[in-house]
Design a protein around this motif. Structure first.
Motif, PDB file in Angstrom:
ATOM      1  N   PRO A  43       0.493  -1.327   0.295  1.00 48.31           N
ATOM      2  CA  PRO A  43       0.307  -0.215   0.087  1.00 48.31           C
ATOM      3  C   PRO A  43       0.884   1.523  -0.082  1.00 48.31           C
ATOM      4  CG  PRO A  43       0.363  -1.310   2.016  1.00 48.31           C
ATOM      5  CD  PRO A  43       0.509  -1.671   0.968  1.00 48.31           C
ATOM      6  N   ALA A  44       0.320   1.808  -0.175  1.00 52.58           N
ATOM      7  CA  ALA A  44       1.263   3.439  -0.556  1.00 52.58           C
ATOM      8  C   ALA A  44       0.920   3.997   0.984  1.00 52.58           C
ATOM      9  CB  ALA A  44       0.138   4.671  -1.565  1.00 52.58           C
ATOM     10  N   THR A  45       2.475   4.352   0.935  1.00 50.64           N
ATOM     11  CA  THR A  45       2.691   5.357   2.662  1.00 50.64           C
ATOM     12  C   THR A  45       3.673   6.749   2.388  1.00 50.64           C
ATOM     13  OG1 THR A  45       4.292   4.198   2.189  1.00 50.64           O
ATOM     14  CG2 THR A  45       3.331   2.574   3.646  1.00 50.64           C
ATOM     15  N   ASP A  46       3.021   7.271   3.936  1.00 51.03           N
ATOM     16  CA  ASP A  46       3.776   8.125   4.089  1.00 51.03           C
ATOM     17  C   ASP A  46       5.002   8.061   4.064  1.00 51.03           C
ATOM     18  OD1 ASP A  46       1.418   9.358   2.756  1.00 51.03           O
ATOM     19  OD2 ASP A  46       0.982   9.011   5.580  1.00 51.03           O
ATOM     20  N   VAL A  47       5.881   9.791   3.687  1.00 50.01           N
ATOM     21  CA  VAL A  47       7.281   9.427   4.197  1.00 50.01           C
ATOM     22  C   VAL A  47       7.826  10.368   5.436  1.00 50.01           C
ATOM     23  CG1 VAL A  47       9.403   9.090   3.520  1.00 50.01           C
ATOM     24  CG2 VAL A  47       8.203   8.422   2.578  1.00 50.01           C
ATOM     25  N   ILE A  48       7.918  10.427   6.576  1.00 53.69           N
ATOM     26  CA  ILE A  48       8.293  11.494   7.265  1.00 53.69           C
ATOM     27  C   ILE A  48      10.302  11.205   7.660  1.00 53.69           C
ATOM     28  CG2 ILE A  48       8.298  11.821   9.810  1.00 53.69           C
ATOM     29  CD1 ILE A  48       5.671   9.769  10.342  1.00 53.69           C
ATOM     30  N   ALA A  57       8.827   5.034   7.373  1.00 52.52           N
ATOM     31  CA  ALA A  57       7.877   5.041   5.663  1.00 52.52           C
ATOM     32  C   ALA A  57       6.501   5.037   7.126  1.00 52.52           C
ATOM     33  CB  ALA A  57       8.097   4.362   5.416  1.00 52.52           C
ATOM     34  N   GLY A  58       5.175   5.131   7.169  1.00 48.23           N
ATOM     35  CA  GLY A  58       3.871   4.782   7.888  1.00 48.23           C
ATOM     36  C   GLY A  58       2.730   5.740   7.525  1.00 48.23           C
ATOM     37  N   ARG A  59       1.425   5.863   7.866  1.00 46.32           N
ATOM     38  CA  ARG A  59       0.406   5.943   7.304  1.00 46.32           C
ATOM     39  C   ARG A  59       0.584   6.981   8.732  1.00 46.32           C
ATOM     40  NH1 ARG A  59      -4.825   5.338   7.273  1.00 46.32           N
ATOM     41  NH2 ARG A  59      -4.588   3.334   8.560  1.00 46.32           N
ATOM     42  N   VAL A  60       0.423   8.827   8.271  1.00 45.62           N
ATOM     43  CA  VAL A  60       0.681   9.568   9.294  1.00 45.62           C
ATOM     44  C   VAL A  60      -0.980  10.364   9.514  1.00 45.62           C
ATOM     45  CG1 VAL A  60       0.184  12.363  10.074  1.00 45.62           C
ATOM     46  CG2 VAL A  60       2.524  11.144   8.401  1.00 45.62           C
ATOM     47  N   LEU A  61      -1.584   9.480  10.687  1.00 46.40           N
ATOM     48  CA  LEU A  61      -2.401   9.795  10.730  1.00 46.40           C
ATOM     49  C   LEU A  61      -3.153  10.835  11.710  1.00 46.40           C
ATOM     50  CD1 LEU A  61      -2.764   6.345  13.531  1.00 46.40           C
ATOM     51  CD2 LEU A  61      -4.058   6.690  11.194  1.00 46.40           C
ATOM     52  N   PRO A  72       3.519   2.598  11.090  1.00 47.47           N
ATOM     53  CA  PRO A  72       4.110   1.914  10.912  1.00 47.47           C
ATOM     54  C   PRO A  72       4.250   1.474   9.480  1.00 47.47           C
ATOM     55  CG  PRO A  72       4.542   0.884  12.824  1.00 47.47           C
ATOM     56  CD  PRO A  72       3.300   1.855  13.028  1.00 47.47           C
ATOM     57  N   ALA A  73       4.914   1.556   8.260  1.00 48.84           N
ATOM     58  CA  ALA A  73       5.052   0.656   7.049  1.00 48.84           C
ATOM     59  C   ALA A  73       4.678  -0.915   7.284  1.00 48.84           C
ATOM     60  CB  ALA A  73       5.252   1.089   6.171  1.00 48.84           C
ATOM     61  N   PRO A  74       3.553  -1.599   6.886  1.00 49.56           N
ATOM     62  CA  PRO A  74       3.916  -3.161   7.102  1.00 49.56           C
ATOM     63  C   PRO A  74       5.835  -3.861   6.235  1.00 49.56           C
ATOM     64  CG  PRO A  74       2.938  -3.007   5.562  1.00 49.56           C
ATOM     65  CD  PRO A  74       3.085  -1.634   5.776  1.00 49.56           C
ATOM     66  N   PRO A  86      -0.717  -2.551  13.139  1.00 43.79           N
ATOM     67  CA  PRO A  86       0.562  -2.521  13.535  1.00 43.79           C
ATOM     68  C   PRO A  86       0.452  -1.241  14.820  1.00 43.79           C
ATOM     69  CG  PRO A  86       0.449  -0.917  11.563  1.00 43.79           C
ATOM     70  CD  PRO A  86      -0.762  -2.351  11.521  1.00 43.79           C
ATOM     71  N   ASP A  87       1.057  -1.162  15.472  1.00 45.06           N
ATOM     72  CA  ASP A  87       0.532   0.243  16.863  1.00 45.06           C
ATOM     73  C   ASP A  87       0.466   1.519  16.139  1.00 45.06           C
ATOM     74  OD1 ASP A  87       0.067  -2.532  18.705  1.00 45.06           O
ATOM     75  OD2 ASP A  87       2.376  -1.996  19.178  1.00 45.06           O
ATOM     76  N   THR A  88      -0.264   2.309  16.694  1.00 47.11           N
ATOM     77  CA  THR A  88       0.313   3.560  16.788  1.00 47.11           C
ATOM     78  C   THR A  88       1.740   4.006  17.324  1.00 47.11           C
ATOM     79  OG1 THR A  88      -2.045   3.344  16.593  1.00 47.11           O
ATOM     80  CG2 THR A  88      -0.627   5.840  16.596  1.00 47.11           C
ATOM     81  N   LEU A  89       2.241   4.339  16.749  1.00 48.51           N
ATOM     82  CA  LEU A  89       3.684   5.402  16.779  1.00 48.51           C
ATOM     83  C   LEU A  89       3.547   6.346  17.206  1.00 48.51           C
ATOM     84  CD1 LEU A  89       5.745   2.761  15.352  1.00 48.51           C
ATOM     85  CD2 LEU A  89       5.181   2.903  17.653  1.00 48.51           C
ATOM     86  N   ARG A  90       4.426   7.566  18.085  1.00 42.33           N
ATOM     87  CA  ARG A  90       4.547   9.127  17.730  1.00 42.33           C
ATOM     88  C   ARG A  90       5.626   8.956  17.773  1.00 42.33           C
ATOM     89  NH1 ARG A  90       0.627   6.248  21.133  1.00 42.33           N
ATOM     90  NH2 ARG A  90      -0.979   7.885  21.658  1.00 42.33           N
ATOM     91  N   LEU A  91       6.274  10.521  17.336  1.00 44.41           N
ATOM     92  CA  LEU A  91       7.373  11.396  17.491  1.00 44.41           C
ATOM     93  C   LEU A  91       6.816  12.777  17.606  1.00 44.41           C
ATOM     94  CD1 LEU A  91       8.081  10.067  14.198  1.00 44.41           C
ATOM     95  CD2 LEU A  91       9.020   9.660  16.314  1.00 44.41           C
TER      96      LEU A  91
END
Length: 233
Positions: A43-48, A57-61, A72-74, A86-91
């Motif tokens: 799947p298309a992902t965002d890049v942080i 790489a992941g999907r920003v929520l 996080p991206a699979p 996946p678990d929601t991660l934070r930055l």
């Protein structure tokens, strides 16, 4: 498969039937192998992009003023049946430079701090504001000359009132930048050092202008005195 010739006396048709069956077996194509199913597309992902240069790489929520939440991206090659949520991660937002979204748009969150370039030979980098001002005044007293102002004002005295007015105008104007004669012109870009250097140079210019005017008057008075003294002899 094994074939044998029929005993003598059997009909020729049976022999031909066996030969035809053998030809079908030898010329029939091998069974096609079943290809493995292609893996599902990622799947298309965002890049942080973090400030330290790392890309995540992941999907920003969600993006708040202080926090970025993302999934996080699979991992590539993970079997479809083994996929889990996946678990929601934070930055912290302060650690993120920008986000490149899957649709091609970008969003800058924190601009990196650019270190101020060293001024000149770096002599100002360890000084406080008042110390830079003192250094600027000291350098102005050491390097600014203003000889043309001195002698110009000395000659202006001989013009009478116009010379007096001209000296007052010249002394009130700031020293032009090319005439400051700073040890390193780039140091004048510092607000504390440059302002103190300019102010001290302006004071020196005023002093030299009126000192030159006074010198012109002294020369004239000296010439008159010597003339009168010579006439009395």
């Amino acid at each position: 498969m094994r074939f044998s010739l029929p005993p003598c006396g059997q009909p020729i048709g049976l022999v031909l039937s066996l030969l035809f069956s053998l030809m079908l077996v030898l010329t029939s194509p091998a069974p096609a192998q079943t290809a493995a199913p292609a893996p599902p597309p990622m799947p298309a992902t965002d890049v942080i992009l973090r400030l330290d240069g790392e890309e995540v790489a992941g999907r920003v929520l969600l993006i708040t003023p202080t926090e970025l939440r993302y999934l996080p991206a699979p991992v590539a090659g993970t079997p479809a049946g083994a996929a889990t949520t996946p678990d929601t991660l934070r930055l912290p937002v302060a650690a993120v430079f920008l986000v490149r979204y899957a649709n091609g748009t970008r969003e800058v969150l924190t601009r990196p701090l650019v270190a101020a370039p060293l001024l000149g030979d770096g002599r100002l980098d360890t000084l406080s504001g008042p110390e830079r001002q003192r250094l600027g005044r000291s350098d102005a007293r050491r390097y600014y000359r203003g000889r043309s102002v001195f002698w110009g004002s000395a000659g202006a005295f001989w013009l009478g009132v116009p010379g007096l007015v001209g000296t007052a105008i010249v002394s009130s104007r700031p020293v032009p930048a090319p005439q400051l004669r700073a040890p390193l012109p780039v140091l004048l870009q510092d607000s504390d050092y440059g302002a103190a250097y300019q102010q001290q140079a302006n004071r020196l210019k005023r002093g030299k202008a009126w000192a030159g005017y006074g010198t012109g008057a002294a020369i004239l008075l000296g010439a008159v005195y010597l003339t009168l003294l010579s006439e009395q002899q």
